[in-house]
Design a protein around this motif. Structure first.
Motif, PDB file in Angstrom:
ATOM      1  N   MET A 291       0.818  -1.194   0.000  1.00 25.47           N
ATOM      2  CA  MET A 291       0.000   0.000   0.000  1.00 25.47           C
ATOM      3  C   MET A 291       0.866   1.264   0.000  1.00 25.47           C
ATOM      4  SD  MET A 291      -3.066   0.524  -0.266  1.00 25.47           S
ATOM      5  CE  MET A 291      -4.590   1.165   0.228  1.00 25.47           C
ATOM      6  N   GLU A 292       2.029   1.170   0.644  1.00 30.23           N
ATOM      7  CA  GLU A 292       2.939   2.312   0.674  1.00 30.23           C
ATOM      8  C   GLU A 292       3.415   2.665  -0.736  1.00 30.23           C
ATOM      9  OE1 GLU A 292       7.376   3.300   2.365  1.00 30.23           O
ATOM     10  OE2 GLU A 292       6.114   1.925   3.510  1.00 30.23           O
ATOM     11  N   LEU A 293       3.715   1.624  -1.536  1.00 30.43           N
ATOM     12  CA  LEU A 293       4.155   1.855  -2.914  1.00 30.43           C
ATOM     13  C   LEU A 293       3.044   2.505  -3.733  1.00 30.43           C
ATOM     14  CD1 LEU A 293       6.321   1.520  -5.087  1.00 30.43           C
ATOM     15  CD2 LEU A 293       5.401  -0.762  -5.528  1.00 30.43           C
ATOM     16  N   PHE A 294       1.802   2.101  -3.500  1.00 29.56           N
ATOM     17  CA  PHE A 294       0.670   2.701  -4.211  1.00 29.56           C
ATOM     18  C   PHE A 294       0.620   4.202  -3.963  1.00 29.56           C
ATOM     19  CE2 PHE A 294      -3.741   4.192  -4.156  1.00 29.56           C
ATOM     20  CZ  PHE A 294      -4.080   3.953  -5.475  1.00 29.56           C
ATOM     21  N   PHE A 295       0.711   4.616  -2.699  1.00 29.80           N
ATOM     22  CA  PHE A 295       0.659   6.040  -2.388  1.00 29.80           C
ATOM     23  C   PHE A 295       1.903   6.772  -2.890  1.00 29.80           C
ATOM     24  CE2 PHE A 295      -2.453   4.632   0.869  1.00 29.80           C
ATOM     25  CZ  PHE A 295      -3.516   5.372   0.393  1.00 29.80           C
ATOM     26  N   GLU A 296       3.041   6.112  -2.857  1.00 33.62           N
ATOM     27  CA  GLU A 296       4.275   6.714  -3.363  1.00 33.62           C
ATOM     28  C   GLU A 296       4.160   7.037  -4.851  1.00 33.62           C
ATOM     29  OE1 GLU A 296       8.929   5.413  -4.048  1.00 33.62           O
ATOM     30  OE2 GLU A 296       7.751   4.356  -2.544  1.00 33.62           O
ATOM     31  N   LEU A 297       3.539   6.136  -5.598  1.00 31.87           N
ATOM     32  CA  LEU A 297       3.431   6.319  -7.044  1.00 31.87           C
ATOM     33  C   LEU A 297       2.239   7.173  -7.459  1.00 31.87           C
ATOM     34  CD1 LEU A 297       4.194   2.676  -8.214  1.00 31.87           C
ATOM     35  CD2 LEU A 297       5.739   4.643  -8.306  1.00 31.87           C
ATOM     36  N   GLU A 298       1.149   7.122  -6.710  1.00 31.56           N
ATOM     37  CA  GLU A 298      -0.115   7.692  -7.172  1.00 31.56           C
ATOM     38  C   GLU A 298      -0.622   8.889  -6.385  1.00 31.56           C
ATOM     39  OE1 GLU A 298      -1.336   6.562 -10.038  1.00 31.56           O
ATOM     40  OE2 GLU A 298       0.269   5.083 -10.077  1.00 31.56           O
ATOM     41  N   ILE A 299       0.096   9.373  -5.385  1.00 33.46           N
ATOM     42  CA  ILE A 299      -0.423  10.458  -4.543  1.00 33.46           C
ATOM     43  C   ILE A 299      -0.753  11.705  -5.353  1.00 33.46           C
ATOM     44  CG2 ILE A 299       1.819  11.376  -3.843  1.00 33.46           C
ATOM     45  CD1 ILE A 299      -1.309  11.058  -1.629  1.00 33.46           C
ATOM     46  N   VAL A 300       0.049  12.019  -6.342  1.00 33.53           N
ATOM     47  CA  VAL A 300      -0.216  13.206  -7.168  1.00 33.53           C
ATOM     48  C   VAL A 300      -1.538  13.052  -7.902  1.00 33.53           C
ATOM     49  CG1 VAL A 300       0.605  14.531  -9.145  1.00 33.53           C
ATOM     50  CG2 VAL A 300       2.220  13.740  -7.435  1.00 33.53           C
ATOM     51  N   TYR A 301      -1.786  11.869  -8.461  1.00 38.75           N
ATOM     52  CA  TYR A 301      -3.011  11.636  -9.211  1.00 38.75           C
ATOM     53  C   TYR A 301      -4.223  11.561  -8.285  1.00 38.75           C
ATOM     54  CZ  TYR A 301       0.488  10.721 -12.690  1.00 38.75           C
ATOM     55  OH  TYR A 301       1.559  10.855 -13.523  1.00 38.75           O
TER      56      TYR A 301
ATOM     57  N   VAL B 208     -16.000   7.061 -10.609  1.00 39.04           N
ATOM     58  CA  VAL B 208     -15.675   5.816 -11.318  1.00 39.04           C
ATOM     59  C   VAL B 208     -14.566   6.069 -12.335  1.00 39.04           C
ATOM     60  CG1 VAL B 208     -16.586   4.140 -12.997  1.00 39.04           C
ATOM     61  CG2 VAL B 208     -17.895   4.699 -10.945  1.00 39.04           C
ATOM     62  N   PHE B 209     -14.646   7.173 -13.071  1.00 40.18           N
ATOM     63  CA  PHE B 209     -13.632   7.498 -14.058  1.00 40.18           C
ATOM     64  C   PHE B 209     -12.268   7.723 -13.404  1.00 40.18           C
ATOM     65  CE2 PHE B 209     -11.271  10.688 -16.507  1.00 40.18           C
ATOM     66  CZ  PHE B 209     -11.123   9.998 -17.704  1.00 40.18           C
ATOM     67  N   VAL B 210     -12.226   8.515 -12.337  1.00 41.08           N
ATOM     68  CA  VAL B 210     -10.963   8.829 -11.666  1.00 41.08           C
ATOM     69  C   VAL B 210     -10.340   7.567 -11.069  1.00 41.08           C
ATOM     70  CG1 VAL B 210      -9.964  10.046  -9.688  1.00 41.08           C
ATOM     71  CG2 VAL B 210     -11.454  11.263 -11.259  1.00 41.08           C
ATOM     72  N   VAL B 211     -11.148   6.768 -10.380  1.00 43.14           N
ATOM     73  CA  VAL B 211     -10.638   5.527  -9.785  1.00 43.14           C
ATOM     74  C   VAL B 211     -10.145   4.582 -10.879  1.00 43.14           C
ATOM     75  CG1 VAL B 211     -11.316   3.447  -8.521  1.00 43.14           C
ATOM     76  CG2 VAL B 211     -11.958   5.690  -7.656  1.00 43.14           C
ATOM     77  N   GLY B 212     -10.868   4.504 -11.980  1.00 38.19           N
ATOM     78  CA  GLY B 212     -10.450   3.652 -13.095  1.00 38.19           C
ATOM     79  C   GLY B 212      -9.118   4.081 -13.693  1.00 38.19           C
ATOM     80  N   MET B 213      -8.950   5.378 -13.890  1.00 39.94           N
ATOM     81  CA  MET B 213      -7.709   5.875 -14.481  1.00 39.94           C
ATOM     82  C   MET B 213      -6.523   5.708 -13.525  1.00 39.94           C
ATOM     83  SD  MET B 213      -8.597   6.519 -17.464  1.00 39.94           S
ATOM     84  CE  MET B 213      -7.131   7.225 -18.121  1.00 39.94           C
ATOM     85  N   ILE B 214      -6.734   5.948 -12.239  1.00 41.51           N
ATOM     86  CA  ILE B 214      -5.651   5.762 -11.274  1.00 41.51           C
ATOM     87  C   ILE B 214      -5.275   4.286 -11.193  1.00 41.51           C
ATOM     88  CG2 ILE B 214      -5.079   5.851  -8.804  1.00 41.51           C
ATOM     89  CD1 ILE B 214      -6.614   8.522  -8.702  1.00 41.51           C
ATOM     90  N   SER B 215      -6.261   3.407 -11.192  1.00 37.04           N
ATOM     91  CA  SER B 215      -5.985   1.958 -11.160  1.00 37.04           C
ATOM     92  C   SER B 215      -5.229   1.517 -12.410  1.00 37.04           C
ATOM     93  CB  SER B 215      -7.287   1.164 -11.053  1.00 37.04           C
ATOM     94  OG  SER B 215      -7.965   1.490  -9.879  1.00 37.04           O
ATOM     95  N   PHE B 216      -5.659   2.011 -13.570  1.00 30.24           N
ATOM     96  CA  PHE B 216      -4.979   1.681 -14.822  1.00 30.24           C
ATOM     97  C   PHE B 216      -3.525   2.149 -14.786  1.00 30.24           C
ATOM     98  CE2 PHE B 216      -3.688   3.097 -19.082  1.00 30.24           C
ATOM     99  CZ  PHE B 216      -3.684   1.865 -19.727  1.00 30.24           C
ATOM    100  N   HIS B 217      -3.291   3.380 -14.346  1.00 28.20           N
ATOM    101  CA  HIS B 217      -1.931   3.912 -14.284  1.00 28.20           C
ATOM    102  C   HIS B 217      -1.071   3.114 -13.315  1.00 28.20           C
ATOM    103  CE1 HIS B 217       1.281   6.671 -12.944  1.00 28.20           C
ATOM    104  NE2 HIS B 217       1.334   6.944 -14.230  1.00 28.20           N
ATOM    105  N   TYR B 218      -1.616   2.770 -12.162  1.00 31.21           N
ATOM    106  CA  TYR B 218      -0.865   2.008 -11.166  1.00 31.21           C
ATOM    107  C   TYR B 218      -0.477   0.632 -11.711  1.00 31.21           C
ATOM    108  CZ  TYR B 218       0.272  -0.496  -6.885  1.00 31.21           C
ATOM    109  OH  TYR B 218       0.907  -1.254  -5.935  1.00 31.21           O
ATOM    110  N   ASN B 219      -1.430  -0.061 -12.311  1.00 30.08           N
ATOM    111  CA  ASN B 219      -1.138  -1.391 -12.868  1.00 30.08           C
ATOM    112  C   ASN B 219      -0.118  -1.319 -13.992  1.00 30.08           C
ATOM    113  OD1 ASN B 219      -2.795  -2.838 -11.109  1.00 30.08           O
ATOM    114  ND2 ASN B 219      -4.584  -2.482 -12.382  1.00 30.08           N
TER     115      ASN B 219
END
Length: 127
Positions: free
Chosen positions: A1-11, A45-56
């Protein structure tokens, strides 16, 4: 979970900003009553989808870069520190680089390179 926030906090912050704008616009008196519910759900839904796509996508690229590096091949990383000389840094085990906690480290460099900012080096150097 720490890596998720490290990579995606800006988004995540950008997504919260977009949601706050959606909230402001859909609660105005000239908007239909159903606009708030539809707007917030749709944008969320759009924002969560795009953040999930970028993270993956980022995690997949990081795993590929780590695998390539550990097999002894060269990777190329973005160098934000020296923009006037070169914007990239070649990283290879034979040059003294090592991989620790998703970061490439070398005793000769004061700064580490995160694997999320690296790609496979195919040997072609642009002119």
């Amino acid at each position: 979970m720490e890596l998720f926030f490290e990579l995606e906090i800006v988004y995540i912050v950008i997504g919260i900003f977009i949601l706050s704008i959606t909230f402001f616009v859909t609660t105005r008196s000239f908007m239909p009553k159903v606009a708030f519910k539809r707007g917030m759900i749709g944008v969320l839904v759009f924002v969560v989808g795009m953040i999930s796509f970028h993270y993956n996508m980022t995690i997949t690229r990081m795993e590929g870069v780590q695998e390539i590096f550990l097999s002894g091949e060269t990777v190329i990383c973005e160098n934000k520190m020296k923009r006037h000389v070169s914007r990239s840094q070649l990283i290879d085990k034979s040059m003294g680089w090592r991989l620790e906690d998703n970061k490439f480290k070398n005793y000769d460099y004061e700064r580490d390179f995160h694997t999320s900012r690296c790609i496979e080096f195919n040997g072609i150097v642009p002119k």
